[in-house]
Design a protein around this motif. Structure first.
Motif, mmCIF file in Angstrom:
data_model
loop_
_atom_site.group_PDB
_atom_site.id
_atom_site.type_symbol
_atom_site.label_atom_id
_atom_site.label_comp_id
_atom_site.label_asym_id
_atom_site.label_seq_id
_atom_site.Cartn_x
_atom_site.Cartn_y
_atom_site.Cartn_z
ATOM 1 N N GLY A 63 0.830 -1.191 0.000
ATOM 2 C CA GLY A 63 0.000 0.000 0.000
ATOM 3 C C GLY A 63 0.866 1.243 0.000
ATOM 4 O O GLY A 63 2.051 1.213 -0.334
ATOM 5 N N LEU A 64 0.260 2.376 0.376
ATOM 6 C CA LEU A 64 1.018 3.615 0.398
ATOM 7 C C LEU A 64 2.039 3.652 1.530
ATOM 8 O O LEU A 64 3.137 4.185 1.364
ATOM 9 C CB LEU A 64 0.061 4.811 0.528
ATOM 10 C CG LEU A 64 -0.698 5.223 -0.739
ATOM 11 C CD1 LEU A 64 -1.636 6.369 -0.436
ATOM 12 C CD2 LEU A 64 0.265 5.599 -1.854
ATOM 13 N N TRP A 65 1.700 3.089 2.676
ATOM 14 C CA TRP A 65 2.602 3.172 3.816
ATOM 15 C C TRP A 65 2.782 1.842 4.558
ATOM 16 O O TRP A 65 3.556 1.776 5.529
ATOM 17 C CB TRP A 65 2.091 4.214 4.813
ATOM 18 C CG TRP A 65 0.667 3.977 5.266
ATOM 19 C CD1 TRP A 65 -0.458 4.399 4.644
ATOM 20 C CD2 TRP A 65 0.262 3.235 6.412
ATOM 21 N NE1 TRP A 65 -1.565 3.976 5.325
ATOM 22 C CE2 TRP A 65 -1.163 3.267 6.433
ATOM 23 C CE3 TRP A 65 0.931 2.567 7.429
ATOM 24 C CZ2 TRP A 65 -1.914 2.642 7.422
ATOM 25 C CZ3 TRP A 65 0.193 1.949 8.428
ATOM 26 C CH2 TRP A 65 -1.223 1.993 8.416
ATOM 27 N N SER A 66 2.129 0.795 4.100
ATOM 28 C CA SER A 66 2.270 -0.506 4.752
ATOM 29 C C SER A 66 2.456 -1.601 3.703
ATOM 30 O O SER A 66 1.952 -1.494 2.576
ATOM 31 C CB SER A 66 1.047 -0.818 5.615
ATOM 32 O OG SER A 66 -0.124 -0.887 4.810
ATOM 33 N N SER A 67 3.181 -2.652 4.104
ATOM 34 C CA SER A 67 3.430 -3.812 3.245
ATOM 35 C C SER A 67 3.214 -5.074 4.070
ATOM 36 O O SER A 67 3.658 -5.151 5.225
ATOM 37 C CB SER A 67 4.863 -3.790 2.696
ATOM 38 O OG SER A 67 5.110 -2.592 1.995
ATOM 39 N N CYS A 68 2.534 -6.035 3.478
ATOM 40 C CA CYS A 68 2.214 -7.284 4.164
ATOM 41 C C CYS A 68 2.841 -8.450 3.396
ATOM 42 O O CYS A 68 2.587 -8.608 2.192
ATOM 43 C CB CYS A 68 0.707 -7.478 4.281
ATOM 44 S SG CYS A 68 -0.114 -6.205 5.269
ATOM 45 N N TYR A 69 3.651 -9.270 4.120
ATOM 46 C CA TYR A 69 4.354 -10.401 3.510
ATOM 47 C C TYR A 69 3.796 -11.701 4.089
ATOM 48 O O TYR A 69 3.378 -11.768 5.248
ATOM 49 C CB TYR A 69 5.855 -10.308 3.772
ATOM 50 C CG TYR A 69 6.488 -9.020 3.273
ATOM 51 C CD1 TYR A 69 6.938 -8.911 1.982
ATOM 52 C CD2 TYR A 69 6.616 -7.910 4.120
ATOM 53 C CE1 TYR A 69 7.521 -7.735 1.516
ATOM 54 C CE2 TYR A 69 7.197 -6.744 3.665
ATOM 55 C CZ TYR A 69 7.647 -6.664 2.361
ATOM 56 O OH TYR A 69 8.206 -5.492 1.913
ATOM 57 N N PHE A 70 3.873 -12.760 3.247
ATOM 58 C CA PHE A 70 3.387 -14.071 3.647
ATOM 59 C C PHE A 70 4.514 -15.081 3.830
ATOM 60 O O PHE A 70 4.326 -16.278 3.690
ATOM 61 C CB PHE A 70 2.399 -14.613 2.602
ATOM 62 C CG PHE A 70 1.127 -13.837 2.540
ATOM 63 C CD1 PHE A 70 0.056 -14.159 3.352
ATOM 64 C CD2 PHE A 70 1.007 -12.773 1.664
ATOM 65 C CE1 PHE A 70 -1.115 -13.437 3.285
ATOM 66 C CE2 PHE A 70 -0.170 -12.051 1.597
ATOM 67 C CZ PHE A 70 -1.232 -12.373 2.402
ATOM 68 N N GLY A 71 5.704 -14.677 4.114
ATOM 69 C CA GLY A 71 6.821 -15.603 4.302
ATOM 70 C C GLY A 71 7.399 -16.031 2.966
ATOM 71 O O GLY A 71 7.455 -15.271 2.001
ATOM 72 N N SER A 156 11.908 -0.548 -5.999
ATOM 73 C CA SER A 156 12.439 -0.819 -4.674
ATOM 74 C C SER A 156 12.761 -2.304 -4.513
ATOM 75 O O SER A 156 12.043 -3.164 -5.041
ATOM 76 C CB SER A 156 11.427 -0.379 -3.611
ATOM 77 O OG SER A 156 11.838 -0.797 -2.321
ATOM 78 N N PRO A 157 13.850 -2.656 -3.800
ATOM 79 C CA PRO A 157 14.184 -4.076 -3.596
ATOM 80 C C PRO A 157 13.085 -4.859 -2.889
ATOM 81 O O PRO A 157 12.906 -6.053 -3.160
ATOM 82 C CB PRO A 157 15.469 -4.019 -2.761
ATOM 83 C CG PRO A 157 16.060 -2.685 -3.060
ATOM 84 C CD PRO A 157 14.896 -1.774 -3.274
ATOM 85 N N HIS A 158 12.353 -4.215 -2.012
ATOM 86 C CA HIS A 158 11.263 -4.907 -1.306
ATOM 87 C C HIS A 158 10.171 -5.326 -2.288
ATOM 88 O O HIS A 158 9.598 -6.410 -2.159
ATOM 89 C CB HIS A 158 10.685 -3.997 -0.225
ATOM 90 C CG HIS A 158 11.650 -3.676 0.861
ATOM 91 N ND1 HIS A 158 12.602 -2.708 0.737
ATOM 92 C CD2 HIS A 158 11.799 -4.215 2.114
ATOM 93 C CE1 HIS A 158 13.312 -2.622 1.853
ATOM 94 N NE2 HIS A 158 12.855 -3.539 2.702
ATOM 95 N N ILE A 159 9.874 -4.468 -3.262
ATOM 96 C CA ILE A 159 8.847 -4.793 -4.250
ATOM 97 C C ILE A 159 9.393 -5.776 -5.288
ATOM 98 O O ILE A 159 8.693 -6.693 -5.729
ATOM 99 C CB ILE A 159 8.324 -3.509 -4.911
ATOM 100 C CG1 ILE A 159 7.633 -2.617 -3.863
ATOM 101 C CG2 ILE A 159 7.342 -3.830 -6.042
ATOM 102 C CD1 ILE A 159 7.114 -1.306 -4.406
ATOM 103 N N GLN A 160 10.667 -5.649 -5.667
ATOM 104 C CA GLN A 160 11.254 -6.577 -6.633
ATOM 105 C C GLN A 160 11.363 -7.984 -6.068
ATOM 106 O O GLN A 160 11.372 -8.958 -6.835
ATOM 107 C CB GLN A 160 12.635 -6.064 -7.061
ATOM 108 C CG GLN A 160 12.596 -4.838 -7.957
ATOM 109 C CD GLN A 160 13.976 -4.386 -8.382
ATOM 110 O OE1 GLN A 160 14.993 -4.813 -7.800
ATOM 111 N NE2 GLN A 160 14.038 -3.509 -9.371
#
Length: 290
Positions: A63-71, A156-160
């Motif tokens: 989202g704009l300010w939060s990211s949710c990961y599933f492992g 961004s590396p987090h999105i890649q």
């Protein structure tokens, strides 16, 4: 008792209907303004702007300010959501950080507009409409800026990590859009429509006109002032509303041989005149309408 006929000016009826319709449209405008504030707040809070697909190795949503990961792709893993609204340093990209700032400003302005709906009971409606219209334009501008700037941070590396190495600015790679991003686009269009409607309601406000006075519109000399009463004034107003034409009485032209007076008694000699005609015996005056 005789029936009383009231004549209503057409402009008075138009103004009354317009004000009534304008109030109904204003109520709808207020309802959609509240809906806009709810929509833009949900789009800002929800981390559903972009997300993984079936081909993504690391499922996540952003989202704009939060990211949710599933492992590591395990469906039973607990979702880990990162990011805090009060701490923008946790946002993975500078562009997304700027988009989050614009989005937060848009939400704050939308809430201010909802609060300003209470000012309709304190100030003139035209002033409130003008202020709300400009605030809608400002809120829509901030939201559009957030929508445009957000894709610049997809490198961004987090999105890649989720969308693949092909992800870059304005290119999602293995990810796709989610419903919150589309909801933000709809909200920006809604804000522009609400601002235009607010300006229309502010500039086309019509006040009710006073009741027409038909007695004061009579021409001078049309009625005798000594005999002017309620009944005569209503008759004059009725005649003006029916657009009746005046009637002039003209005497029938007489023949030269018949020179008897119109008001003298006819004698036996007059009945024996050569130019006597029976149709003139009753009356020699006929009505002609000009």
């Amino acid at each position: 008792m005789g029936s009383k006929i009231e004549y209503v000016d057409s402009s008075q009826m138009y103004a009354t209907n317009y004000v009534r319709n304008a109030k109904a449209v204003g109520v709808l405008w207020g309802i959609f303004t509240v809906c806009y504030a709810i929509i833009v707040a949900v789009a800002f809070i929800t981390p559903e702007w972009i997300g993984d697909t079936t081909t993504s190795e690391n499922p996540a949503r952003f989202g704009l300010w939060s990211s949710c990961y599933f492992g590591n792709g395990v469906s039973t893993a607990v979702e880990d959501c990162q990011g805090k609204l009060e701490d923008l340093s946790n946002i993975p990209s500078v562009a997304i950080r700027v988009a989050a700032i614009f989005g937060s400003v848009s939400v704050c302005i939308a809430i201010i507009i909802v609060v300003m709906l209470l000012f309709f009971f304190l100030f003139q409606s035209t002033t409130v409409y003008h202020i709300c219209g400009w605030l809608h334009v400002l809120s829509a501008g901030c939201l559009i800026a957030s929508i445009v700037v957000f894709p610049m941070g997809w490198d961004s590396p987090h999105i890649q990590k989720t969308c693949g190495p092909e992800a870059k600015s304005y290119s999602l790679g293995d990810c796709n859009f989610r419903w919150a991003y589309l909801l933000a686009i709809i909200a920006s269009v809604d804000a522009l429509i609400l601002s235009a409607l607010a300006f229309i309601l502010a500039t086309r406000h019509i006040k009710l006109q006073p009741e027409p006075l038909y007695a004061s519109t009579l021409r001078k000399g049309e009625l005798n002032g000594g005999y002017l009463g309620d009944s005569s004034a209503s008759m004059a107003g009725s005649r003006k509303s029916l657009n009746l034409q005046p009637v002039m009485l003209m005497p029938q032209p007489m023949m030269d041989q018949d020179r008897f007076s119109e008001f003298s008694n006819r004698t036996g000699r007059s009945h024996k005149g050569a130019m006597y005609r029976p149709e003139y015996a009753s009356s020699s005056i006929h009505n002609f309408q000009l």
